[in-house]
Design a protein around this motif. Structure first.
Motif, short mmCIF file in Angstrom:
data_model
loop_
_atom_site.label_atom_id
_atom_site.label_comp_id
_atom_site.label_asym_id
_atom_site.label_seq_id
_atom_site.Cartn_x
_atom_site.Cartn_y
_atom_site.Cartn_z
N ILE A 385 4.99 -13.44 19.69
CA ILE A 385 5.54 -14.58 18.93
C ILE A 385 5.05 -14.47 17.49
CG2 ILE A 385 5.69 -17.09 18.76
CD1 ILE A 385 4.91 -17.25 21.71
N PRO A 386 5.96 -14.37 16.53
CA PRO A 386 7.43 -14.35 16.64
C PRO A 386 7.93 -12.97 17.07
CG PRO A 386 6.79 -14.12 14.36
CD PRO A 386 5.52 -14.34 15.12
N GLN A 387 9.20 -12.92 17.46
CA GLN A 387 9.81 -11.65 17.85
C GLN A 387 10.20 -10.84 16.62
OE1 GLN A 387 13.16 -12.13 20.45
NE2 GLN A 387 11.90 -12.59 22.26
N ARG A 388 10.58 -11.52 15.56
CA ARG A 388 11.13 -10.84 14.40
C ARG A 388 10.09 -10.70 13.29
NH1 ARG A 388 16.79 -14.28 14.61
NH2 ARG A 388 17.50 -13.41 16.60
N ALA A 389 10.04 -9.53 12.70
CA ALA A 389 9.01 -9.22 11.70
C ALA A 389 9.09 -10.14 10.49
CB ALA A 389 9.13 -7.75 11.28
N ARG A 390 10.29 -10.53 10.09
CA ARG A 390 10.47 -11.35 8.89
C ARG A 390 10.51 -12.84 9.17
NH1 ARG A 390 14.99 -8.05 5.25
NH2 ARG A 390 13.80 -6.08 5.10
N SER A 391 10.05 -13.23 10.33
CA SER A 391 10.06 -14.65 10.67
C SER A 391 9.11 -15.42 9.75
CB SER A 391 9.61 -14.84 12.13
OG SER A 391 9.49 -16.20 12.43
N SER A 392 9.52 -16.63 9.40
CA SER A 392 8.72 -17.49 8.52
C SER A 392 7.85 -18.45 9.32
CB SER A 392 9.64 -18.28 7.59
OG SER A 392 10.53 -19.09 8.34
N MET A 393 7.64 -18.18 10.59
CA MET A 393 6.87 -19.06 11.46
C MET A 393 5.41 -19.10 11.01
SD MET A 393 6.49 -18.84 15.62
CE MET A 393 8.26 -18.57 15.82
N SER A 394 4.87 -20.31 10.87
CA SER A 394 3.48 -20.45 10.43
C SER A 394 2.52 -20.08 11.54
CB SER A 394 3.23 -21.89 9.99
OG SER A 394 3.23 -22.77 11.11
N GLU A 395 1.27 -19.81 11.17
CA GLU A 395 0.25 -19.45 12.15
C GLU A 395 0.00 -20.61 13.12
OE1 GLU A 395 -1.16 -16.53 12.72
OE2 GLU A 395 0.15 -15.69 11.16
N GLY A 396 0.05 -21.83 12.59
CA GLY A 396 -0.16 -22.99 13.45
C GLY A 396 0.92 -23.11 14.53
#
Length: 429
Positions: A385-396
């Motif tokens: 998580i995330p699956q995609r390298a360019r994901s903007s998902m935060s560490e939290g």
């Protein structure tokens, strides 16, 4: 985008092994009756409305019609077919395995409502209808993120009887419960069909799949939806309700306020667990059948109620649900799958409906496998998580999703902890 091909799997439902087909298909619904055919140009006949506390017909309305529907070939309502109904059914907006949903107008107020028609032609249909009725009517308070039930009406032999929660004085209500518990056809015959009509708030924005996939990615909307979803599940668990079928199809969007508001809906597989033995919730009668409210003791830990029927939709089912021994923490797992898929727009094509649906999965060669099933087969598997390298998902958010999707339910936050943590990570993002 991948197509999830059908594959056979085994499920445990009420102690019996049954075959099911994977791919966004509901399980633990036994042999649900075939889809009801749309009747064009038909008007429901005159219905005398009576309250189930009284034997005499009510005189609330000047007319004696409850529902009316009429179609032309071009799907426009035929004015001459409307005969002073309480609700005018305008068009069909959804169809499931055991019911049809219409957009309707309340004649008295002019408000738009959703009307779900469920045919009580088989015990399994009655069981699903009563589960939804008990869950929604057990809620003492409203919540903006849970769909609101306005009223429920039982139609049989030309009579439309309002249903109230756990009313032992109503013979029709008791016969419905008896139908469900005995598994026998007691109400409704081909020549005299019996229907339950659920009148609910109308959500014009469609479901979560339609809303998310028809728009550009919007981190602000994602954060708002994440908070709304966790708030809804915390509310349900506080009221001792386990939804058991959380998925994007069952999350509707209302846009009446100008901004999208999520509404958790479809409680046909839900379980009201208050007042039941903590060893196994399903070894005892469903709370609400005796007419008592389910909110008498909100301090009871709903996560100590054990459920045993493998119910839900496979892409969102927790590992322990596949085994048939789980608690309300299964709702937390399903929520994690939905949120992960929503943020990264992970989709698959449902083999049955051919629709593109939000859902996270594990790749195994040329196949895709639901996350819960994959974790059951390999509990030590690490989720990326995330699956995609360019994901903007935060560490939290990453850490929270990992915790929500933990293979061991005890390692997941409960709904109340999740609500606090979700507020923290979305505000920090």
């Amino acid at each position: 985008m991948l197509t999830f091909h059908k594959k056979k799997a085994m499920e445990i439902c009420n102690g019996k092994k049954r075959r099911k087909v994977s791919g966004g298909v509901r399980v633990c619904r036994r042999s649900v009756a075939g889809k009801m055919k749309r009747e064009v140009g038909k008007v429901l006949r005159s219905l005398t409305v009576e309250d189930n506390n009284h034997k005499e017909p009510m005189e609330e309305e000047e007319d004696d019609h409850c529902f009316s529907i009429g179609y032309l070939r071009n799907d426009r309502l035929e004015p001459s077919l409307v005969v002073s109904p309480r609700y005018n059914l305008l068009r069909e907006v959804g169809r499931g395995s055991y019911g049809v949903v219409y957009e309707a107008i309340a004649r008295k107020t002019g408000a738009r409502v959703a009307v779900k028609r469920l045919q009580c032609d088989a015990p399994e249909n009655v069981e699903l209808a009563l589960a939804e009725f008990w869950a929604l009517t057990s809620l003492e308070n409203r919540h903006q993120n849970v769909v609101q039930l306005e009223e429920c009406v039982l139609q049989r032999k030309g009579l439309a009887q309002k249903m109230s929660h756990g009313n032992k004085k109503s013979r029709q209500y008791l016969r419905l419960v008896e139908t469900s518990l005995k598994g026998e056809r007691i109400l409704g015959y081909p020549e005299e069909p019996c229907y339950l009509w659920f009148v609910m708030e109308f959500c014009e924005g469609g479901d979560l799949n339609q809303y998310i996939l028809s728009r550009r990615p919007d981190p602000q909307t994602n954060r708002s939806f994440m908070r709304q979803l966790t708030s809804a599940v915390a509310f349900l668990h506080k009221n001792n309700i386990v939804h058991r079928d959380l998925k994007p199809d069952n999350i509707l969007i209302s846009q009446k306020s100008g901004s999208p508001v999520l509404k958790v809906a479809d409680f046909g597989l839900s379980k009201v667990c208050a007042g039941l033995n903590t060893k196994n919730c399903e070894d005892h009668p469903i709370a609400g059948e005796d007419g008592k409210g389910s909110n008498q003791n909100n301090i009871v830990n709903i996560n100590k109620f054990w459920l045993s029927s493998a119910c839900g939709s496979d892409f969102y089912m927790a590992p322990e649900v596949w085994e048939g021994h789980y608690t309300a923490k299964a709702d937390i797992f399903a929520l994690g799958i939905i949120i992960w898929a929503m943020i990264e727009r992970i989709t698959f094509i449902d083999a049955e409906s051919k629709r593109e649906l939000l859902g996270t999965y594990i790749r195994q060669g040329t196949e895709i496998v639901p996350v819960g099933e994959a974790l059951l087969e390999n509990p030590k598997m690490v989720l990326h998580i995330p699956q995609r390298a360019r994901s903007s998902m935060s560490e939290g958010v990453k850490k929270l999703l990992h915790d929500m999707l933990a293979v061991n339910p005890q390692d997941r936050p409960d709904a109340f902890q999740l609500e606090v943590r979700m507020d923290q990570v979305t505000c920090a993002a």
